[in-house]
Design an enzyme around this catalytic site. Structure first.
Site, PDB file in Angstrom:
ATOM      1  N   ASP A 414       7.756 -84.006  24.247  1.00  0.00           N
ATOM      2  CA  ASP A 414       8.966 -84.534  23.626  1.00  0.00           C
ATOM      3  C   ASP A 414      10.118 -84.576  24.624  1.00  0.00           C
ATOM      4  OD1 ASP A 414      10.549 -85.492  21.549  1.00  0.00           O
ATOM      5  OD2 ASP A 414       9.881 -83.954  20.133  1.00  0.00           O
ATOM      6  N   ASP A 478      10.499 -91.333  14.388  1.00  0.00           N
ATOM      7  CA  ASP A 478      10.565 -90.185  13.479  1.00  0.00           C
ATOM      8  C   ASP A 478      10.583 -90.630  12.030  1.00  0.00           C
ATOM      9  OD1 ASP A 478      10.446 -88.200  15.345  1.00  0.00           O
ATOM     10  OD2 ASP A 478      12.594 -87.748  15.357  1.00  0.00           O
TER      11      ASP A 478
HETATM   12  C1  GLA Z   1      11.670 -84.632  17.688  1.00  0.00           C
HETATM   13  C2  GLA Z   1      10.364 -85.320  17.411  1.00  0.00           C
HETATM   14  C3  GLA Z   1       9.789 -84.827  16.110  1.00  0.00           C
HETATM   15  C4  GLA Z   1       9.615 -83.326  16.178  1.00  0.00           C
HETATM   16  C5  GLA Z   1      10.919 -82.660  16.529  1.00  0.00           C
HETATM   17  C6  GLA Z   1      10.732 -81.182  16.787  1.00  0.00           C
HETATM   18  O1  GLA Z   1      12.645 -85.025  16.767  1.00  0.00           O
HETATM   19  O2  GLA Z   1      10.513 -86.703  17.413  1.00  0.00           O
HETATM   20  O3  GLA Z   1       8.563 -85.447  15.832  1.00  0.00           O
HETATM   21  O4  GLA Z   1       8.634 -83.016  17.129  1.00  0.00           O
HETATM   22  O5  GLA Z   1      11.511 -83.225  17.678  1.00  0.00           O
HETATM   23  O6  GLA Z   1      11.895 -80.545  17.090  1.00  0.00           O
END
Ligand code: GLA
Length: 675
Positions: A414, A478
């Site tokens: 990420d 997301d």
């Molecule tokens: C980001 C990612 C999510 C999740 C969060 C965790 O927003 O896109 O899918 O993994 O971080 O903190």
């Protein structure tokens, strides 16, 4: 400077005199001013120069190169070595033509003082009938939104966020007036780069036009010592004589030819929206049981397992298993997962550090910030400077240890904030950071062959051909709301193939929009991508779990077709519906979705034409069973919905098939098998 005389179909050997432009009356320069692969102000080109830079005394600011050597490398590649003796610069250009054209440029400082590079951006000249542009805009939870405009004057797509970004995508399409999915001539350009970029579409008053793409460099960001080189990000160019879909298919082939291609895309269960930071072994074991029971093949433990990471205020940087939540380490959950035949994936965000972390307390100087200024935080975190060897070494050590110690098949990598005022030893550091990320991922991959990596940046904030050379999947967004996903995924598919498009079934009520959707509609929306589940199945009913298991089985049955076939986005005249599908390479098998998003203005839905089929074949068409996504309404529906039908490819392409009258948020999923 080499020039591209024609971009488009293979026209065979040509006598170039046919294309030479006159020097008309009234221009004030006495010779032709070429639009070279790297446009040169010094050659009289009056538009945007493709090379900008200078030495400390201001010299060498306007080079003019000459070709020293040309090499053919195999059947698909030609290389040019150029130099400008006066400026003390060398330039290497490489063109690789196979499905797409890849253009690479490397600049070398052959002088004895430093050379500051401000821009190195190759150009693709386009014909004057390329009159329309398509670029992308977006935001968090709404990525890949196409934008149309006309190709006039100067259009610049600029990204300064330090990562690929949600807001701008390093890609542009130019095409004939009104080009659509199935019609028109279309040129696509993507920049294989995960940082700042600038893409310019410039129509010159003299009638010529070009697309120029390169990294957006801050002043002083790239300074070449004598002998050093700067390699610009590659441009990848796709052409289609039959609309946007054809250009996308060529881009998909690029991703499918990388080292990461070909792996079976396992059905995922991701814990994020199921439990967020509430990690608890018993609950997660039960979730893993529920996931295995519906057919999941990979269980991914998301954020919250390490350091002091109990919420998003602290812990990033401390990549050891938290004893507070995992007193006996990760082995109990991993063993539990693997014993159920699934493999295990782990979330990491290696490039980040929270000020509230042991790493930051030990090394505050390792962040991409500028000394003397209060740094701007994003999600309470700072970016580490991966341009520093010691930072990469530390991160490699931590990640390597985890993957070594535990049975980890997959990392969700990420990157949750923009880079702001990020300095590396006092000068702009975004460029070095991106190269550092690439190096770290490459190092992990070579130390752990078979390890798969997902690129995530708060969803689709790092989706580009640079990261896709070293990762298997993109977390597309997301947003798991299926209505939103229909448009996000359609935009994504213009650039990247479905097998790298992370697509999860969320709970009935989407966490990011609070909208409710039926399971069938959610499943039919996720079906085409790298399929997964992100839902607390422990709160799902028995009936939902059974329906989910059935959808997973449908996906597994169709996955070889969905993830290898040609993606087709169909031009459909009704804005209330969208139509897309996948056709196998030999045209013998296809799946199409007619998606009713909102109520149509017509009482009877418009005929749905299925582009991309083989016109000479005869297909048996049936509605796919196992995903309860069709919500017909009215007195009587077409008989073929129950009984199936047979039609030639030509009939389906030109006349189309009649969908039933449908409620919004439902999908007609069709399977076609050639006899
Ligand atoms: C980001 C990612 C999510 C999740 C969060 C965790 O927003 O896109 O899918 O993994 O971080 O903190």
């Amino acid at each position: 400077m080499p020039e591209i005389v024609s971009a488009g179909p293979d026209l065979g050997e040509a006598d170039l005199r046919a294309f030479e432009a006159p020097i008309p009356r009234g221009v004030n320069l006495d010779q032709a001013t070429p639009l070279g692969v790297v446009t040169e102000h010094a050659g009289g080109f009056g538009g945007r120069p493709g090379i900008v830079g200078a030495r400390p005394d201001g010299s060498a600011w306007s080079p003019r190169f000459a070709v020293d050597e040309m090499h053919l490398a195999g059947d698909h590649e030609v290389q040019f070595v150029l130099s400008d003796q006066i400026a003390g610069l060398g330039l290497e250009l490489r063109f690789h033509l196979e499905h797409t054209l890849t253009m690479s440029a490397t600049l070398t400082n052959r002088g004895d003082t430093t050379y500051t590079v401000q821009r190195l951006a190759p150009s693709l000249p386009l014909p004057s009938h390329a009159e329309d542009l398509l670029t992308f805009s977006g935001r968090w939870c709404r990525e890949f939104q196409p934008q149309r405009s006309s190709f006039e004057g100067l259009t610049v797509v600029e990204n300064r966020r330090g990562r690929t970004s949600h807001q701008r995508v390093p890609a542009i399409f130019a095409g004939s007036s009104g080009f659509s999915e199935q019609s028109g001539e279309v040129f696509g350009v993507q920049l294989a780069w995960s940082g700042n970029f600038e893409i310019a579409a410039e129509a010159l008053p003299d009638g010529r036009r070009h697309v120029q793409a390169g990294e957006l460099l801050s002043p002083g960001e790239v300074v070449l010592d004598p002998g050093d080189s700067y390699r610009a990000p590659d441009l990848v160019v796709a052409w289609s004589g039959q609309g946007l879909t054809g250009a996308s298919q060529r881009f998909h082939q690029v991703v499918r030819s990388t080292a990461t291609a070909g792996t079976e895309r396992k059905v995922v269960c991701n814990t994020w929206e199921a439990v967020y930071f509430n990690h608890d072994l018993v609950t997660l074991q039960a979730l893993a049981d529920a996931a295995a029971a519906v057919g999941v093949e990979r269980f991914v433990l998301d954020d919250g397992w390490f350091g002091g990471r109990r919420d998003d205020n602290a812990g990033l940087g401390d990549w050891w298993v938290s004893e507070a939540v995992w007193p006996t380490g990760l082995a109990p959950i991993i063993d539990h997962v693997t014993a159920r035949g699934m493999d295990f994936g782990l979330w990491v965000e290696p490039e980040m550090v929270n000020p509230d972390s042991d790493l930051y307390r030990a090394h505050p100087e390792w962040t991409l910030t500028t000394a003397g200024y209060e740094p701007i935080l994003g999600r309470h975190q700072l970016v580490l400077d991966l341009g520093r060897t010691e930072v990469r070494d530390l991160l490699f050590g931590a990640l390597h240890e985890l993957v070594d110690e535990y049975d980890i098949a997959y990392l969700k990598w990420d990157m949750n904030r923009d880079i702001v005022q990020g300095s590396h030893h006092g000068h702009a550091g975004a460029h070095g950071h991106v190269l550092g990320v690439y190096e770290l991922i490459d190092r992990m991959r070579s130390a752990h062959p078979g390890l798969e990596i997902e690129s995530c940046a708060s969803g689709g904030g790092r989706a580009d051909l640079g990261i896709l050379r070293r990762t298997e999947r993109i977390w597309t967004s997301d947003c798991n709301d299926a209505v939103e996903r229909q448009s996000i995924q359609r935009g994504f598919s213009m650039l990247f193939p479905p097998e790298v498009m992370g697509a999860h079934i969320g709970p009935e009520r989407a966490h990011t929009t609070r909208r409710r959707q039926d399971l069938g509609f959610r499943a039919a929306t996720a079906l085409f991508g790298h399929f997964g589940i992100e839902w607390n199945l422990l709160s799902a009913s028995e009936a939902d779990r059974a329906e989910l298991a059935s959808a997973v089985a449908v996906h597994k049955r169709l996955r070889p077709l969905l993830h290898r076939g040609r993606v087709v986005r169909v031009d459909h005249p009704d804005p209330a519906a969208i139509v897309h599908g996948v056709v196998s390479g030999d045209g013998s098998h296809a799946v199409f979705a007619y998606v009713q998003l909102t109520p149509s203005s017509s009482m009877v839905p418009l005929s749905c034409r299925l582009a991309g089929l083989d016109p000479d074949r005869t297909y048996h068409v049936t509605v796919i069973e196992g995903i309860d996504c069709l919500e017909p309404h009215g007195r009587e529906q077409p008989a073929w919905i129950e009984q199936g039908t047979t039609a030639t490819g030509a009939q389906l392409v030109h006349r189309g098939i009649q969908p039933p009258a449908m409620h919004p948020e439902s999908v007609l999923l069709m399977e076609l098998v050639a006899s």
